[in-house]
Scaffold this active site. Structure first.
Site, PDB file in Angstrom:
ATOM      1  N   LYS A 122       0.781   4.856   6.561  1.00  0.00           N
ATOM      2  CA  LYS A 122       0.132   5.675   5.519  1.00  0.00           C
ATOM      3  C   LYS A 122       0.686   7.087   5.552  1.00  0.00           C
ATOM      4  O   LYS A 122       1.340   7.508   6.492  1.00  0.00           O
ATOM      5  CB  LYS A 122      -1.387   5.736   5.731  1.00  0.00           C
ATOM      6  CG  LYS A 122      -2.083   4.408   5.837  1.00  0.00           C
ATOM      7  CD  LYS A 122      -2.082   3.629   4.559  1.00  0.00           C
ATOM      8  CE  LYS A 122      -2.722   2.265   4.779  1.00  0.00           C
ATOM      9  NZ  LYS A 122      -2.391   1.321   3.756  1.00  0.00           N
TER      10      LYS A 122
ATOM     11  N   SER B 160       0.793  -1.230   0.000  1.00  0.00           N
ATOM     12  CA  SER B 160       0.000   0.000   0.000  1.00  0.00           C
ATOM     13  C   SER B 160       0.827   1.282   0.000  1.00  0.00           C
ATOM     14  O   SER B 160       0.306   2.339  -0.320  1.00  0.00           O
ATOM     15  CB  SER B 160      -0.951   0.019   1.194  1.00  0.00           C
ATOM     16  OG  SER B 160      -0.245   0.233   2.398  1.00  0.00           O
TER      17      SER B 160
END
Length: 187
Positions: A81, A40
């Site tokens: 993230k 990700s």
């Protein structure tokens, strides 16, 4: 002679205990290693990278836009993230361009990834904060986060993740220590 051996052994035990307490304190309050699991955050972080989470920088310097953070997701797992939206911000994407409070913002860390797209689509689909969360601005105490690999990331766009509460942020992740050929500070 026997007393000096006992004293030496006791000194060693004390030294090991102090070192153990020091390491636990460092890991609990200041730095912690984590393993990047998944794609990700590609190309910034690859699956299998090992990074240092700096826990103290969040208290001293705060969290800024574009910081890469590690947080405890609602699933109980730790996610890594990039912060795009801060409290009070409005976030939107249109035609692969990030808009913060109505102004376009460049994301140079995505340029290479956008160039490598094989189809003619966008890396990040169009979205607005309202369409994802129902809010017109990010509430106090929350962050809007996305993975750099926008097509394959479970992040604020995922209702199971949503906006990230600040108290769930473990720290900033900007130092890679493995693989050895990629050791260093990551922007």
């Amino acid at each position: 002679m026997e007393k000096s051996k006992k004293k030496e052994l006791l000194d060693w035990i004390k030294s090991i205990a102090v070192a153990f307490v020091f390491v636990i304190a460092m890991r609990t309050f200041i730095f912690s290693p984590i393993l990047v699991d998944g794609a990700s955050m590609m190309p910034t972080y690859e699956d299998g990278d090992r990074v240092i989470v700096n826990k103290i920088s969040k208290q001293i310097f705060g969290i800024e836009r574009f910081d890469v953070i590690v947080f405890e997701a609602p699933t109980g797992e730790n996610y890594i993230k990039r912060v795009l939206g801060l409290p009070g911000d409005h976030v939107a994407y249109e035609n692969d361009i990030l808009y913060i409070n109505g102004e376009s913002v460049k994301e140079p860390y995505l340029d290479l990834y956008k160039e490598q797209l094989l189809d003619n689509g966008t890396l990040t689909q169009d979205l607005t904060l309202e369409s994802l969360t129902g809010y017109t601005e990010i509430p106090e105490g929350y962050l809007f986060v996305l993975g750099d690999n926008r097509r394959f990331s479970s992040d604020t766009r995922d209702p199971k993740v949503g906006l990230v509460p600040l108290e769930k942020v473990l720290g900033k992740a900007n130092v890679r220590f493995y693989p050895f050929d990629s050791v260093g500070i990551v922007k």
